[in-house]
Enzyme design. Sequence first.
Site, PDB file in Angstrom:
ATOM      1  N   PRO A   1      10.806 -49.114  53.622  1.00 22.68           N
ATOM      2  CA  PRO A   1       9.364 -48.895  53.622  1.00 22.68           C
ATOM      3  C   PRO A   1       8.836 -48.167  54.854  1.00 22.68           C
ATOM      4  O   PRO A   1       9.302 -48.398  55.967  1.00 22.68           O
ATOM      5  CB  PRO A   1       8.785 -50.321  53.559  1.00 22.68           C
ATOM      6  CG  PRO A   1       9.882 -51.207  54.015  1.00 22.68           C
ATOM      7  CD  PRO A   1      11.156 -50.537  53.597  1.00 22.68           C
ATOM      8  N   ASN A   2       7.901 -47.298  54.589  1.00 26.89           N
ATOM      9  CA  ASN A   2       7.147 -46.532  55.596  1.00 26.89           C
ATOM     10  C   ASN A   2       7.949 -45.401  56.239  1.00 26.89           C
ATOM     11  O   ASN A   2       7.397 -44.620  57.012  1.00 26.89           O
ATOM     12  CB  ASN A   2       6.571 -47.456  56.683  1.00 26.89           C
ATOM     13  CG  ASN A   2       5.637 -48.500  56.096  1.00 26.89           C
ATOM     14  OD1 ASN A   2       4.699 -48.134  55.396  1.00 26.89           O
ATOM     15  ND2 ASN A   2       5.877 -49.770  56.347  1.00 26.89           N
TER      16      ASN A   2
ATOM     17  N   ARG B   1       4.276 -40.999  61.660  1.00 22.68           N
ATOM     18  CA  ARG B   1       4.179 -42.449  61.894  1.00 22.68           C
ATOM     19  C   ARG B   1       4.580 -42.778  63.332  1.00 22.68           C
ATOM     20  O   ARG B   1       5.745 -42.601  63.711  1.00 22.68           O
ATOM     21  CB  ARG B   1       5.121 -43.183  60.942  1.00 22.68           C
ATOM     22  CG  ARG B   1       5.153 -44.685  61.146  1.00 22.68           C
ATOM     23  CD  ARG B   1       6.299 -45.321  60.389  1.00 22.68           C
ATOM     24  NE  ARG B   1       6.312 -46.754  60.606  1.00 22.68           N
ATOM     25  CZ  ARG B   1       7.335 -47.541  60.313  1.00 22.68           C
ATOM     26  NH1 ARG B   1       8.446 -47.038  59.795  1.00 22.68           N
ATOM     27  NH2 ARG B   1       7.258 -48.833  60.544  1.00 22.68           N
TER      28      ARG B   1
ATOM     29  N   TYR C   1       8.993 -43.509  66.824  1.00 27.28           N
ATOM     30  CA  TYR C   1       9.959 -43.055  65.818  1.00 27.28           C
ATOM     31  C   TYR C   1      10.311 -41.569  65.916  1.00 27.28           C
ATOM     32  O   TYR C   1      11.162 -41.095  65.153  1.00 27.28           O
ATOM     33  CB  TYR C   1       9.432 -43.374  64.416  1.00 27.28           C
ATOM     34  CG  TYR C   1       9.263 -44.861  64.174  1.00 27.28           C
ATOM     35  CD1 TYR C   1      10.362 -45.715  64.190  1.00 27.28           C
ATOM     36  CD2 TYR C   1       8.006 -45.419  63.956  1.00 27.28           C
ATOM     37  CE1 TYR C   1      10.212 -47.078  63.993  1.00 27.28           C
ATOM     38  CE2 TYR C   1       7.848 -46.783  63.739  1.00 27.28           C
ATOM     39  CZ  TYR C   1       8.955 -47.608  63.769  1.00 27.28           C
ATOM     40  OH  TYR C   1       8.813 -48.956  63.570  1.00 27.28           O
TER      41      TYR C   1
ATOM     42  N   ASN D   1      18.731 -47.933  56.641  1.00 32.68           N
ATOM     43  CA  ASN D   1      17.600 -48.271  57.496  1.00 32.68           C
ATOM     44  C   ASN D   1      16.598 -48.965  56.591  1.00 32.68           C
ATOM     45  O   ASN D   1      15.838 -48.316  55.864  1.00 32.68           O
ATOM     46  CB  ASN D   1      16.974 -47.032  58.142  1.00 32.68           C
ATOM     47  CG  ASN D   1      15.854 -47.413  59.103  1.00 32.68           C
ATOM     48  OD1 ASN D   1      15.403 -48.566  59.121  1.00 32.68           O
ATOM     49  ND2 ASN D   1      15.382 -46.460  59.889  1.00 32.68           N
TER      50      ASN D   1
ATOM     51  N   ALA E   1      11.126 -52.609  57.756  1.00 33.39           N
ATOM     52  CA  ALA E   1      10.724 -53.992  58.014  1.00 33.39           C
ATOM     53  C   ALA E   1      11.435 -55.000  57.108  1.00 33.39           C
ATOM     54  O   ALA E   1      11.495 -56.188  57.439  1.00 33.39           O
ATOM     55  CB  ALA E   1       9.207 -54.132  57.870  1.00 33.39           C
TER      56      ALA E   1
ATOM     57  N   GLU F   1      24.018 -50.480  59.448  1.00 33.53           N
ATOM     58  CA  GLU F   1      22.581 -50.676  59.679  1.00 33.53           C
ATOM     59  C   GLU F   1      22.121 -49.710  60.768  1.00 33.53           C
ATOM     60  O   GLU F   1      22.727 -49.654  61.843  1.00 33.53           O
ATOM     61  CB  GLU F   1      22.344 -52.131  60.112  1.00 33.53           C
ATOM     62  CG  GLU F   1      20.894 -52.425  60.466  1.00 33.53           C
ATOM     63  CD  GLU F   1      20.683 -53.872  60.939  1.00 33.53           C
ATOM     64  OE1 GLU F   1      21.621 -54.695  60.844  1.00 33.53           O
ATOM     65  OE2 GLU F   1      19.572 -54.162  61.436  1.00 33.53           O
TER      66      GLU F   1
ATOM     67  N   HIS G   1      18.655 -48.111  62.908  1.00 32.36           N
ATOM     68  CA  HIS G   1      17.226 -48.098  63.251  1.00 32.36           C
ATOM     69  C   HIS G   1      16.979 -46.980  64.245  1.00 32.36           C
ATOM     70  O   HIS G   1      17.763 -46.796  65.189  1.00 32.36           O
ATOM     71  CB  HIS G   1      16.793 -49.428  63.871  1.00 32.36           C
ATOM     72  CG  HIS G   1      17.019 -50.590  62.959  1.00 32.36           C
ATOM     73  ND1 HIS G   1      16.188 -50.849  61.884  1.00 32.36           N
ATOM     74  CD2 HIS G   1      17.990 -51.524  62.932  1.00 32.36           C
ATOM     75  CE1 HIS G   1      16.655 -51.913  61.244  1.00 32.36           C
ATOM     76  NE2 HIS G   1      17.743 -52.343  61.853  1.00 32.36           N
TER      77      HIS G   1
ATOM     78  N   SER H   1      14.318 -46.895  66.279  1.00 36.90           N
ATOM     79  CA  SER H   1      13.897 -47.579  67.499  1.00 36.90           C
ATOM     80  C   SER H   1      14.888 -48.711  67.794  1.00 36.90           C
ATOM     81  O   SER H   1      15.791 -48.983  66.999  1.00 36.90           O
ATOM     82  CB  SER H   1      12.491 -48.164  67.308  1.00 36.90           C
ATOM     83  OG  SER H   1      12.521 -49.201  66.343  1.00 36.90           O
TER      84      SER H   1
ATOM     85  N   ARG I   1      11.311 -54.614  71.131  1.00 39.06           N
ATOM     86  CA  ARG I   1       9.946 -54.573  70.605  1.00 39.06           C
ATOM     87  C   ARG I   1       9.422 -55.994  70.364  1.00 39.06           C
ATOM     88  O   ARG I   1       9.773 -56.901  71.102  1.00 39.06           O
ATOM     89  CB  ARG I   1       9.936 -53.702  69.343  1.00 39.06           C
ATOM     90  CG  ARG I   1      10.410 -52.255  69.650  1.00 39.06           C
ATOM     91  CD  ARG I   1      10.435 -51.404  68.412  1.00 39.06           C
ATOM     92  NE  ARG I   1       9.088 -51.287  67.827  1.00 39.06           N
ATOM     93  CZ  ARG I   1       8.861 -50.819  66.600  1.00 39.06           C
ATOM     94  NH1 ARG I   1       9.862 -50.406  65.852  1.00 39.06           N
ATOM     95  NH2 ARG I   1       7.626 -50.738  66.139  1.00 39.06           N
TER      96      ARG I   1
HETATM   97  C1  DQA Z   1      12.869 -49.451  61.966  1.00 37.04           C
HETATM   98  C2  DQA Z   1      12.561 -50.694  62.821  1.00 37.04           C
HETATM   99  C3  DQA Z   1      11.856 -51.751  62.002  1.00 37.04           C
HETATM  100  O1  DQA Z   1      11.557 -52.875  62.821  1.00 37.04           O
HETATM  101  C4  DQA Z   1      10.541 -51.206  61.466  1.00 37.04           C
HETATM  102  O2  DQA Z   1       9.931 -52.160  60.640  1.00 37.04           O
HETATM  103  C5  DQA Z   1      10.720 -49.916  60.745  1.00 37.04           C
HETATM  104  C6  DQA Z   1      11.606 -48.912  61.314  1.00 37.04           C
HETATM  105  C7  DQA Z   1      13.476 -48.312  62.820  1.00 37.04           C
HETATM  106  O3  DQA Z   1      14.060 -47.397  62.238  1.00 37.04           O
HETATM  107  O4  DQA Z   1      13.326 -48.314  64.046  1.00 37.04           O
HETATM  108  O5  DQA Z   1      10.075 -49.664  59.743  1.00 37.04           O
HETATM  109  O6  DQA Z   1      13.812 -49.808  60.981  1.00 37.04           O
END
Ligand code: DQA
Length: 139
Positions: free
Chosen positions: A6-7, A14, A19, A71, A74, A95, A97, A99, A104
């Site tokens: 998501p997102n 964003r 990011y 990835n 959330a 996995e 990410h 960030s 965080r």
């Molecule tokens: C994320 C880190 C997650 O905590 C966050 O909710 C994201 C992006 C990252 O790529 O840094 O949506 O997965």
Amino acid sequence: MVLNGPNLNLLGTREPAIYGSDTLDDIAGRLEDEALALGVAVDMRQSNHEGHLIDWLHEARADAARAVILNAGAFTHTSIALYDAIKAVELPVIEVHLSNPHAREPFRRRSYIAPVAKGVIAGLGVEGYSLALRAAATL
Ligand code: DQA
């Protein structure tokens, strides 16, 4: 298979301080080039819906994907369903990410993916996807 949760469709606009300014299409293009050099194929997808990610994990197994780069956004911090799906498909999942969730908010420190992941890459921005692809190509 490279799955994005998501997102992540909003990458580029964003929270760029967190990011970066690359879009998901930029990342896909970069991975396509790198995959060519590595002699592997990449199938990159994104969804804001947890069930799609689960269906795609099942599809990855059915299609005998070599590995999944995930990835989960959330959903990383909430999804027992993704944990179960990764266990069920018995594929190596890396996995990723952009960030570093550990640097965080405290709620980002728990990952339901990490205990069932082959490896975890976080905090290195777009480079994390490339590193994951290189690792996946050797699995
Ligand atoms: C994320 C880190 C997650 O905590 C966050 O909710 C994201 C992006 C990252 O790529 O840094 O949506 O997965």
